[in-house]
Scaffold this active site. Structure first.
Site, PDB file in Angstrom:
ATOM      1  N   GLN A  82       0.822  -1.221   0.000  1.00  0.00           N
ATOM      2  CA  GLN A  82       0.000   0.000   0.000  1.00  0.00           C
ATOM      3  C   GLN A  82       0.854   1.268   0.000  1.00  0.00           C
ATOM      4  O   GLN A  82       0.349   2.341  -0.311  1.00  0.00           O
ATOM      5  CB  GLN A  82      -0.911   0.036   1.233  1.00  0.00           C
ATOM      6  CG  GLN A  82      -2.012  -0.998   1.214  1.00  0.00           C
ATOM      7  CD  GLN A  82      -2.901  -0.821   2.424  1.00  0.00           C
ATOM      8  OE1 GLN A  82      -2.611  -1.312   3.495  1.00  0.00           O
ATOM      9  NE2 GLN A  82      -3.992  -0.089   2.257  1.00  0.00           N
ATOM     10  N   LEU A 103      -7.371   2.159   3.261  1.00  0.00           N
ATOM     11  CA  LEU A 103      -6.765   3.424   2.840  1.00  0.00           C
ATOM     12  C   LEU A 103      -6.512   3.433   1.332  1.00  0.00           C
ATOM     13  O   LEU A 103      -6.406   4.492   0.725  1.00  0.00           O
ATOM     14  CB  LEU A 103      -5.462   3.668   3.603  1.00  0.00           C
ATOM     15  CG  LEU A 103      -5.611   3.847   5.123  1.00  0.00           C
ATOM     16  CD1 LEU A 103      -4.259   4.056   5.781  1.00  0.00           C
ATOM     17  CD2 LEU A 103      -6.555   4.983   5.468  1.00  0.00           C
ATOM     18  N   HIS A 139      -7.297  -8.968   6.467  1.00  0.00           N
ATOM     19  CA  HIS A 139      -7.386  -7.860   5.506  1.00  0.00           C
ATOM     20  C   HIS A 139      -5.976  -7.446   5.045  1.00  0.00           C
ATOM     21  O   HIS A 139      -5.728  -7.309   3.842  1.00  0.00           O
ATOM     22  CB  HIS A 139      -8.121  -6.679   6.155  1.00  0.00           C
ATOM     23  CG  HIS A 139      -8.202  -5.450   5.311  1.00  0.00           C
ATOM     24  ND1 HIS A 139      -9.390  -4.902   4.887  1.00  0.00           N
ATOM     25  CD2 HIS A 139      -7.225  -4.650   4.801  1.00  0.00           C
ATOM     26  CE1 HIS A 139      -9.140  -3.829   4.142  1.00  0.00           C
ATOM     27  NE2 HIS A 139      -7.829  -3.648   4.082  1.00  0.00           N
ATOM     28  N   HIS A 160      -3.427  -8.004   1.268  1.00  0.00           N
ATOM     29  CA  HIS A 160      -2.632  -7.046   0.479  1.00  0.00           C
ATOM     30  C   HIS A 160      -1.301  -7.665   0.034  1.00  0.00           C
ATOM     31  O   HIS A 160      -0.740  -7.252  -0.972  1.00  0.00           O
ATOM     32  CB  HIS A 160      -2.347  -5.777   1.285  1.00  0.00           C
ATOM     33  CG  HIS A 160      -3.507  -4.829   1.368  1.00  0.00           C
ATOM     34  ND1 HIS A 160      -4.109  -4.272   0.264  1.00  0.00           N
ATOM     35  CD2 HIS A 160      -4.176  -4.326   2.446  1.00  0.00           C
ATOM     36  CE1 HIS A 160      -5.097  -3.469   0.652  1.00  0.00           C
ATOM     37  NE2 HIS A 160      -5.164  -3.488   1.971  1.00  0.00           N
TER      38      HIS A 160
HETATM   39 ZN    ZN Z   1      -6.492  -2.347   3.044  1.00  0.00          ZN
END
Ligand code: ZN
Length: 176
Positions: A54, A103, A144, A148
């Site tokens: 991320q 996010l 979660h 990613h």
């Molecule tokens: Zn996330």
């Protein structure tokens, strides 16, 4: 320390499988700085967790924490946890439902069902090995964030999109 730029849905790095971090690289300045910057970034944007892809780094590193958080009021508290090269095993297929946000998927909230109990094997920021069982909010958040690292986002885990909402509509119609 620095607040890092967060990749948004559509950026190809969010769909890549992240690479493992060699254990002898954990103490390096690069890795230690990345961890500190990720913690600062997560706190700045009131995230419950953050994974390295991320912030445009395709490595197996995730963090999570829950304290007083305006994006998730009344959340269970979780101490800051840093996981390097995590491996996940589902221990209980019984599912729990939770409204997730991300996010990298700003302003959207969706209801996701995930297994309620998971085992995590990982190294921490000191290269110490851990083998833990997580339940409740920690189990949801870690799944979660782990997603990613394998190129998935919470939208991929939604079975029913009827409740997919923008944040304002979520607060208006879906908070009990
Ligand atoms: Zn996330």
């Amino acid at each position: 320390m620095a607040i890092l730029k967060v990749a948004r849905l559509g950026h190809p790095i969010l769909r890549k499988v992240a690479e493992a971090i060699p254990l002898n690289d954990i103490p390096s300045d690069n890795t230690q700085r990345l961890i500190k910057d990720m913690v600062e970034t997560m706190r700045e944007y009131n995230g419950l967790g953050l994974a390295a892809p991320q912030v445009h780094v395709s490595k197996k590193l995730l963090i999570f924490e829950s304290k007083e958080n305006p994006r998730y009021p009344n959340s269970e508290k979780i101490p800051l946890t840093i996981m390097i090269n995590p491996e996940i095993n589902i221990l209980d297929q019984k599912k729990i439902k939770y409204w997730e946000g991300c996010l990298s998927v700003p302003d959207l909230k969706g209801e996701v069902e995930r297994p309620s109990k998971v085992q995590l094997k990982y190294y921490d920021e000191y290269a110490q090995y851990h083998d833990v069982t997580l339940t409740g909010l920690s189990a949801i958040v870690v799944q979660h964030e782990y997603d990613h690292l394998i190129g998935k986002v919470f939208l991929d885990r939604m079975i029913n999109f009827d409740n997919l909402s923008f944040l304002t509509e979520y607060q208006k119609y879906h908070i009990k």
